[in-house]
Design a protein around this motif. Structure first.
Motif, PDB file in Angstrom:
ATOM      1  N   ALA A   1       1.109  -0.699  -0.103  1.00  0.00           N
ATOM      2  CA  ALA A   1      -0.326  -0.495  -0.150  1.00  0.00           C
ATOM      3  C   ALA A   1       0.784   1.163  -0.225  1.00  0.00           C
ATOM      4  O   ALA A   1       0.537   2.142  -0.508  1.00  0.00           O
ATOM      5  N   PHE A   2       1.748   1.280   0.472  1.00  0.00           N
ATOM      6  CA  PHE A   2       2.214   2.181   1.237  1.00  0.00           C
ATOM      7  C   PHE A   2       3.247   2.400  -0.448  1.00  0.00           C
ATOM      8  O   PHE A   2       4.025   3.757  -0.611  1.00  0.00           O
TER       9      PHE A   2
ATOM     10  N   ALA B   1      -4.917   1.950  -3.222  1.00  0.00           N
ATOM     11  CA  ALA B   1      -3.977   0.999  -2.260  1.00  0.00           C
ATOM     12  C   ALA B   1      -4.141   0.138  -1.852  1.00  0.00           C
ATOM     13  O   ALA B   1      -3.699  -1.067  -1.343  1.00  0.00           O
ATOM     14  N   ILE B   2      -4.830   0.845  -0.478  1.00  0.00           N
ATOM     15  CA  ILE B   2      -5.745  -0.294   0.496  1.00  0.00           C
ATOM     16  C   ILE B   2      -6.473  -2.026  -0.184  1.00  0.00           C
ATOM     17  O   ILE B   2      -5.973  -2.661  -0.220  1.00  0.00           O
TER      18      ILE B   2
ATOM     19  N   ALA C   1      -3.064  -2.160   6.082  1.00  0.00           N
ATOM     20  CA  ALA C   1      -2.880  -1.688   4.708  1.00  0.00           C
ATOM     21  C   ALA C   1      -3.481   0.007   4.461  1.00  0.00           C
ATOM     22  O   ALA C   1      -2.524   0.506   3.926  1.00  0.00           O
ATOM     23  N   PHE C   2      -3.977   0.061   5.771  1.00  0.00           N
ATOM     24  CA  PHE C   2      -4.274   0.974   6.101  1.00  0.00           C
ATOM     25  C   PHE C   2      -3.250   2.625   6.003  1.00  0.00           C
ATOM     26  O   PHE C   2      -3.542   3.095   5.320  1.00  0.00           O
ATOM     27  N   PHE C   3      -2.663   1.785   7.208  1.00  0.00           N
ATOM     28  CA  PHE C   3      -1.897   2.835   7.771  1.00  0.00           C
ATOM     29  C   PHE C   3      -0.501   2.642   6.716  1.00  0.00           C
ATOM     30  O   PHE C   3       0.340   3.370   6.662  1.00  0.00           O
TER      31      PHE C   3
ATOM     32  N   MET D   1       0.609   6.415   5.600  1.00  0.00           N
ATOM     33  CA  MET D   1       2.289   6.623   5.896  1.00  0.00           C
ATOM     34  C   MET D   1       2.532   7.157   3.959  1.00  0.00           C
ATOM     35  O   MET D   1       3.396   8.180   4.287  1.00  0.00           O
ATOM     36  N   GLY D   2       2.128   6.188   3.164  1.00  0.00           N
ATOM     37  CA  GLY D   2       2.502   7.386   2.056  1.00  0.00           C
ATOM     38  C   GLY D   2       1.872   8.523   2.190  1.00  0.00           C
ATOM     39  O   GLY D   2       3.326   9.519   0.888  1.00  0.00           O
TER      40      GLY D   2
END
Length: 108
Positions: free
Chosen positions: A15-16, A52-53, A89-91, A95-96
């Motif tokens: 995800a990032f 991304a998630i 995945a959310f984090f 963060m990205g």
């Protein structure tokens, strides 16, 4: 537990990477078409966050089905694991996005 942490870390970094990679490539494209790179990069990061998630957890509805099936059957451990994968995945996506926001802070 080791398998769980490995999958969770992978979901985080996928995800990032989707947010960072997509934003950087959008910035390159915006330079080629004479648009402001920083605002394009930030806008792209915000729009890519949910995708991304989705990409990190597999890109399908299967994780939601796993949660539904296991909760209905009374097996909470697999359902909690799937929810935690989504949270990781959310984090990663968040963060990205925050990193892109930090990078673009001076340019805007």
């Amino acid at each position: 537990m080791n398998l769980f942490l490995s999958k969770a870390a992978l979901d985080f970094f996928i995800a990032f990477g989707v947010v960072i990679g997509g934003s950087l490539l959008a910035a390159v494209g915006s330079v080629l078409v004479s648009w402001p790179a920083a605002s394009t990069m930030l806008d792209t990061a915000m729009r890519l966050k949910i995708w991304a998630i989705v990409a990190a957890i597999g890109g399908t509805i299967d994780p939601v089905r796993v949660i539904e099936y296991n909760v209905l059957e009374g097996h909470l451990s697999p359902a909690v694991q799937q929810i935690l994968f989504i949270v990781f995945a959310f984090f990663g996506a968040h963060m990205g996005t925050e990193l892109v926001r930090w990078i673009c802070r001076e340019a805007l």
